[in-house]
Motif scaffolding. Structure first.
Motif, PDB file in Angstrom:
ATOM      1  N   TRP A 104       0.863  -1.170   0.000  1.00 36.31           N
ATOM      2  CA  TRP A 104       0.000   0.000   0.000  1.00 36.31           C
ATOM      3  C   TRP A 104       0.906   1.229   0.000  1.00 36.31           C
ATOM      4  CZ3 TRP A 104      -0.209   3.484   4.197  1.00 36.31           C
ATOM      5  CH2 TRP A 104       0.489   3.081   5.344  1.00 36.31           C
ATOM      6  N   TYR A 151      10.758  -3.943   5.900  1.00 39.26           N
ATOM      7  CA  TYR A 151      11.646  -3.645   7.031  1.00 39.26           C
ATOM      8  C   TYR A 151      10.860  -3.604   8.336  1.00 39.26           C
ATOM      9  CZ  TYR A 151      13.626  -2.243   2.667  1.00 39.26           C
ATOM     10  OH  TYR A 151      14.016  -2.270   1.357  1.00 39.26           O
ATOM     11  N   GLU A 153       7.221  -5.391  10.475  1.00 40.51           N
ATOM     12  CA  GLU A 153       6.091  -6.338  10.552  1.00 40.51           C
ATOM     13  C   GLU A 153       5.095  -5.774  11.556  1.00 40.51           C
ATOM     14  OE1 GLU A 153       8.158 -10.600  10.640  1.00 40.51           O
ATOM     15  OE2 GLU A 153       9.119  -9.090  11.894  1.00 40.51           O
ATOM     16  N   PHE A 154       3.854  -6.195  11.438  1.00 42.71           N
ATOM     17  CA  PHE A 154       2.819  -5.604  12.290  1.00 42.71           C
ATOM     18  C   PHE A 154       2.281  -6.604  13.311  1.00 42.71           C
ATOM     19  CE2 PHE A 154       2.634  -3.394   8.162  1.00 42.71           C
ATOM     20  CZ  PHE A 154       2.944  -2.116   8.605  1.00 42.71           C
ATOM     21  N   HIS A 155       1.961  -6.070  14.485  1.00 44.39           N
ATOM     22  CA  HIS A 155       1.367  -6.918  15.530  1.00 44.39           C
ATOM     23  C   HIS A 155       0.070  -7.558  15.043  1.00 44.39           C
ATOM     24  CE1 HIS A 155       4.176  -5.868  18.624  1.00 44.39           C
ATOM     25  NE2 HIS A 155       3.889  -4.571  18.591  1.00 44.39           N
ATOM     26  N   MET A 156      -0.670  -6.826  14.211  1.00 47.05           N
ATOM     27  CA  MET A 156      -2.000  -7.314  13.839  1.00 47.05           C
ATOM     28  C   MET A 156      -1.978  -8.441  12.804  1.00 47.05           C
ATOM     29  SD  MET A 156      -3.194  -3.920  11.726  1.00 47.05           S
ATOM     30  CE  MET A 156      -4.892  -4.334  11.442  1.00 47.05           C
TER      31      MET A 156
ATOM     32  N   PRO B   6      -4.083   0.230  16.211  1.00 48.50           N
ATOM     33  CA  PRO B   6      -5.044   0.023  15.127  1.00 48.50           C
ATOM     34  C   PRO B   6      -5.481  -1.436  15.041  1.00 48.50           C
ATOM     35  CG  PRO B   6      -2.832   0.243  14.256  1.00 48.50           C
ATOM     36  CD  PRO B   6      -2.731   0.473  15.719  1.00 48.50           C
ATOM     37  N   SER B   7      -6.750  -1.622  14.731  1.00 50.20           N
ATOM     38  CA  SER B   7      -7.226  -2.997  14.569  1.00 50.20           C
ATOM     39  C   SER B   7      -7.763  -3.211  13.152  1.00 50.20           C
ATOM     40  CB  SER B   7      -8.322  -3.315  15.590  1.00 50.20           C
ATOM     41  OG  SER B   7      -9.372  -2.390  15.436  1.00 50.20           O
ATOM     42  N   LEU B  12      -4.654   1.365  10.539  1.00 46.08           N
ATOM     43  CA  LEU B  12      -3.204   1.135  10.514  1.00 46.08           C
ATOM     44  C   LEU B  12      -2.543   2.010   9.451  1.00 46.08           C
ATOM     45  CD1 LEU B  12      -0.959  -1.711  11.057  1.00 46.08           C
ATOM     46  CD2 LEU B  12      -0.968  -0.930   8.709  1.00 46.08           C
ATOM     47  N   MET B  16       0.235   4.856  10.185  1.00 44.04           N
ATOM     48  CA  MET B  16       1.594   4.699   9.668  1.00 44.04           C
ATOM     49  C   MET B  16       1.969   5.846   8.731  1.00 44.04           C
ATOM     50  SD  MET B  16       3.616   1.417   8.388  1.00 44.04           S
ATOM     51  CE  MET B  16       5.187   1.483   7.532  1.00 44.04           C
ATOM     52  N   VAL B  20       5.129   8.246   8.968  1.00 46.06           N
ATOM     53  CA  VAL B  20       6.112   8.260   7.878  1.00 46.06           C
ATOM     54  C   VAL B  20       6.296   9.674   7.316  1.00 46.06           C
ATOM     55  CG1 VAL B  20       6.358   7.523   5.465  1.00 46.06           C
ATOM     56  CG2 VAL B  20       5.874   5.835   7.222  1.00 46.06           C
ATOM     57  N   ALA B  45       5.540   1.115  18.975  1.00 41.08           N
ATOM     58  CA  ALA B  45       5.421  -0.207  19.611  1.00 41.08           C
ATOM     59  C   ALA B  45       3.982  -0.721  19.589  1.00 41.08           C
ATOM     60  CB  ALA B  45       5.936  -0.140  21.039  1.00 41.08           C
ATOM     61  N   GLN B  46       3.042   0.184  19.453  1.00 35.79           N
ATOM     62  CA  GLN B  46       1.642  -0.247  19.427  1.00 35.79           C
ATOM     63  C   GLN B  46       1.296  -1.024  18.171  1.00 35.79           C
ATOM     64  OE1 GLN B  46      -0.718   3.271  19.916  1.00 35.79           O
ATOM     65  NE2 GLN B  46      -0.943   2.902  22.102  1.00 35.79           N
ATOM     66  N   PHE B  47       1.994  -0.753  17.073  1.00 33.51           N
ATOM     67  CA  PHE B  47       1.591  -1.456  15.837  1.00 33.51           C
ATOM     68  C   PHE B  47       2.732  -2.146  15.096  1.00 33.51           C
ATOM     69  CE2 PHE B  47       2.608   1.628  12.334  1.00 33.51           C
ATOM     70  CZ  PHE B  47       2.984   2.730  13.101  1.00 33.51           C
ATOM     71  N   ILE B  48       3.962  -1.837  15.455  1.00 33.87           N
ATOM     72  CA  ILE B  48       5.084  -2.491  14.754  1.00 33.87           C
ATOM     73  C   ILE B  48       5.822  -3.431  15.691  1.00 33.87           C
ATOM     74  CG2 ILE B  48       7.339  -2.055  13.672  1.00 33.87           C
ATOM     75  CD1 ILE B  48       6.110   0.245  12.251  1.00 33.87           C
ATOM     76  N   ARG B  49       6.044  -4.624  15.176  1.00 32.35           N
ATOM     77  CA  ARG B  49       6.725  -5.671  15.933  1.00 32.35           C
ATOM     78  C   ARG B  49       8.243  -5.399  15.921  1.00 32.35           C
ATOM     79  NH1 ARG B  49       5.026 -11.304  13.364  1.00 32.35           N
ATOM     80  NH2 ARG B  49       2.869 -10.949  13.961  1.00 32.35           N
ATOM     81  N   PRO B  50       8.904  -5.493  17.053  1.00 36.20           N
ATOM     82  CA  PRO B  50      10.370  -5.386  17.036  1.00 36.20           C
ATOM     83  C   PRO B  50      10.989  -6.714  16.590  1.00 36.20           C
ATOM     84  CG  PRO B  50       9.614  -5.744  19.279  1.00 36.20           C
ATOM     85  CD  PRO B  50       8.371  -5.706  18.408  1.00 36.20           C
ATOM     86  N   ASN B  51      12.273  -6.710  16.262  1.00 39.55           N
ATOM     87  CA  ASN B  51      12.965  -7.994  16.085  1.00 39.55           C
ATOM     88  C   ASN B  51      14.206  -8.002  16.974  1.00 39.55           C
ATOM     89  OD1 ASN B  51      14.927  -6.557  14.722  1.00 39.55           O
ATOM     90  ND2 ASN B  51      14.511  -7.430  12.712  1.00 39.55           N
ATOM     91  N   SER B  56      10.752  -1.250  17.521  1.00 37.46           N
ATOM     92  CA  SER B  56       9.658  -0.760  16.663  1.00 37.46           C
ATOM     93  C   SER B  56       9.986   0.620  16.087  1.00 37.46           C
ATOM     94  CB  SER B  56       8.363  -0.695  17.464  1.00 37.46           C
ATOM     95  OG  SER B  56       8.098  -1.931  18.060  1.00 37.46           O
ATOM     96  N   ARG B  59      12.463   0.404  13.206  1.00 36.51           N
ATOM     97  CA  ARG B  59      11.877  -0.165  11.975  1.00 36.51           C
ATOM     98  C   ARG B  59      10.992   0.877  11.281  1.00 36.51           C
ATOM     99  NH1 ARG B  59      10.190  -6.419  12.818  1.00 36.51           N
ATOM    100  NH2 ARG B  59      11.565  -6.832  11.070  1.00 36.51           N
TER     101      ARG B  59
END
Lengths: 282, 302
Positions: A104, A151, A153-156, B6-7, B12, B16, B20, B45-51, B56, B59
């Protein structure tokens, strides 16, 4: 995949991206190239030099259109003005299939001009598939969607990227432009096995394959298209070809672009992996 | 207010894109604080996963940086003249302000500068004290974009208009022609900039060392004593500038607005003391040149 309904039953070999620094060489020397991929948006203009050059290329070569801003994964529906211009170009190029990215990139009419990653949710599957169907029905050529480098990934997310890709293409009934460099880049950024991804992709839907170079940073890899293809990507390409068979292949080189001969030579390395190799020298 | 996680896809994407498109910090990083003053890292951190290597924030920052670097790079490429007029620092500040306010409203980056003139008129502080020169430059640089790839209609052959009386003759202009009234010799300035760039990049000679500092000098010009009338147009797929007599400029503007030829001539020469014979001679020579360039077309359908 050899000729199928996803690439309009064509049998294209190894192509390269048509880029401005190579215009003069191509028009003057007329090198033998199986096909060129163009960035659709660069030619969706009313007149001027871009279309003049394109028309000359079309007299000599086969051209396939590749888009960068249709944004199948947008929560909103495709932009109608964009679609009209795209269809006009399709009529000009007679592209056998049309590709754009599984991503997107715009919200409420504001464009990022980036390929933003999808959340892998069932809602996104439905939205994306509906958008792809709408584009295909409007432009009336087969669509192939390309997996992007990512780069984040999303929690959802509710599934893996390859599961998401499979669900989308199944529901949209479209082809796949499998970018093995993007798979490799994302595998390093997210820690998955790239072979698992390739193995999971429905081989009969792969209409085209992309290879490209990338750049390594300390903590992540960036898809920069400014290098030759690295060995691990060639290995992944070989694996993809084993599964999909002889498939239209294209080298992307978009930044720090070397001479036409260098780019074409790099692309032709793909011939080593193709069955019934009939590639021609640059 | 800090957004909730966001759900839905639409939420989302809205969140984002907001992150951005926020301008980068001075050291090209993502802003540490969100719009409400809370930590951006918490929002990310609410919507992006860390590695295992990037959190977050890191990324999300990659996309924030890519957005700005891409748009700023394209903007700079389209407005090199403006950059040369303002200097690097002022130009960068202006670019961020413009892109933050207007962003890109088109699927093509070709349109990125479409609203720049309007924006700069509303924010003269961004170009002060070179506001007038900067505005002239922006108008010409946007005109270059238009002239490069705007539509081309079939040129009107001379024999199609020869026998039409002037009071009935309406003509159109090629859509790729932009007519500008300027206060500064922007065409000459851009020529100077082109030569300077050629020297810097070595495309004319190898004399690179020592000239880079000259390249950083601002491009400047005094206002012209009288207005400069310029047509920015395309010929054989290249963009050109053609200076016009004031009367020729007014004539073309009137034709573009739909005036019949006799009325357009009247408007063109309303301030002229030329005799009717001289006027006729001028009009004839201009039309010969414009026909030669293929500038004249059938008028747009009403």
């Amino acid at each position: 995949m050899p000729s199928s309904r996803f690439n309009a039953f064509t049998d294209y070999g190894i192509g390269i991206g048509l880029r401005i620094p190579h215009y003069q060489h191509i028009l003057e020397k007329k090198p033998v190239v199986d096909w060129f991929e163009i960035i659709s948006e660069n030619y969706m203009v009313d007149a001027g030099r871009p279309l003049h050059v394109l028309d000359q290329i079309l007299e000599q070569y086969r051209v396939v259109q590749h888009g960068v801003s249709m944004y199948f994964g947008n929560a909103s529906r495709p932009n109608r003005d964009h679609l009209r211009k795209l269809k006009k170009l399709v009529k000009r190029t007679h592209t056998p299939w049309l590709s754009d990215h599984l991503c997107w990139g715009s919200v409420d009419g504001r464009y990022t001009h980036d390929l933003l990653p999808m959340p892998y949710t069932w809602e996104a599957v439905e939205t994306t598939a509906a958008n792809i169907r709408e584009v295909r029905d409007f432009v009336e050529v087969p669509i192939a969607v390309e997996n992007v480098s990512s780069y984040a990934e999303f929690h959802m997310s509710e599934m893996s990227e390859w599961e998401f890709l499979n669900e989308v293409v199944e529901r949209a009934d479209c082809g796949i432009l499998l970018d093995v460099n993007n798979i490799y880049v994302s595998s390093k950024n997210h820690g998955f096995d790239p072979q698992v991804y390739v193995d999971a992709v429905p081989a009969d839907r792969v209409a085209q394959i992309h290879v490209a170079g990338h750049s390594k940073f300390e903590k992540y890899i960036l898809d920069t298209h400014d290098h030759p293809v690295l060995d691990p990507v060639w290995k992944l390409y070989a694996h993809a070809i084993e599964r999909a068979g002889r498939t239209a292949t294209l080298l992307e080189w978009d930044d720090r672009i070397p001479s036409f001969q260098d780019v074409h030579r790099e692309a032709l390395k793909a011939a080593r992996f193709l069955p019934n190799n009939e590639a021609v020298a640059a | 207010m800090k957004p909730s996680p966001p759900s839905r896809l639409v939420d989302l994407q809205a969140l984002m894109v907001r992150a951005v498109m926020r301008p980068l910090t001075r050291d090209d990083g993502m802003q540490r604080n969100w719009t409400d003053g809370s930590a951006t890292s918490e929002v990310a951190a609410q919507f992006i996963r860390p590695n295992d290597r990037l959190d977050s924030f890191d990324r999300l920052q990659i996309y924030n940086q890519q957005y700005w670097w891409r748009l700023l790079g394209n903007f700079e490429e389209d407005f090199r003249g403006l950059r040369a007029v303002l200097g690097e620092r002022q130009f960068d500040k202006l670019a961020v302000a413009y892109l933050d306010h207007c962003g890109s409203r088109s699927w093509t980056l070709r349109d990125l500068g479409r609203r720049l003139e309007e924006f700069l008129r509303a924010h003269p502080d961004l170009t002060a004290p070179q506001t007038e020169l900067a505005l002239d430059m922006v108008r010409v640089e946007w005109a270059r974009t238009v002239a490069f790839d705007e539509a081309e209609k079939p040129p009107l052959p001379a024999n199609k208009v020869r026998n039409i009386p002037p009071e009935l003759l309406r003509l159109g202009l090629q859509p790729y022609i932009v007519l500008l009234e300027l206060n500064h010799p922007i065409d000459h300035l851009l020529g100077k900039l082109k030569r300077r760039t050629e020297i810097e990049t070595g495309s004319v000679s190898n004399a690179v060392s020592g000239v880079r500092s000259r390249g950083r000098r601002r491009l400047t010009a005094r206002p012209s004593r009288s207005p400069i009338y310029l047509a920015v147009h395309r010929h054989k797929f290249s963009v050109y500038y053609k200076r016009l007599d004031p009367e020729a400029f007014r004539l073309l503007c009137a034709l573009r607005k739909g005036a019949p030829l006799d009325k357009a001539c009247e408007i063109a020469f309303s301030f002229s003391s030329d005799s009717p014979e001289v006027m006729a001679e001028k009009v004839q020579s201009w039309f010969a040149a414009w026909m030669n360039f293929g500038w004249l077309t059938r008028p747009p359908a009403v």
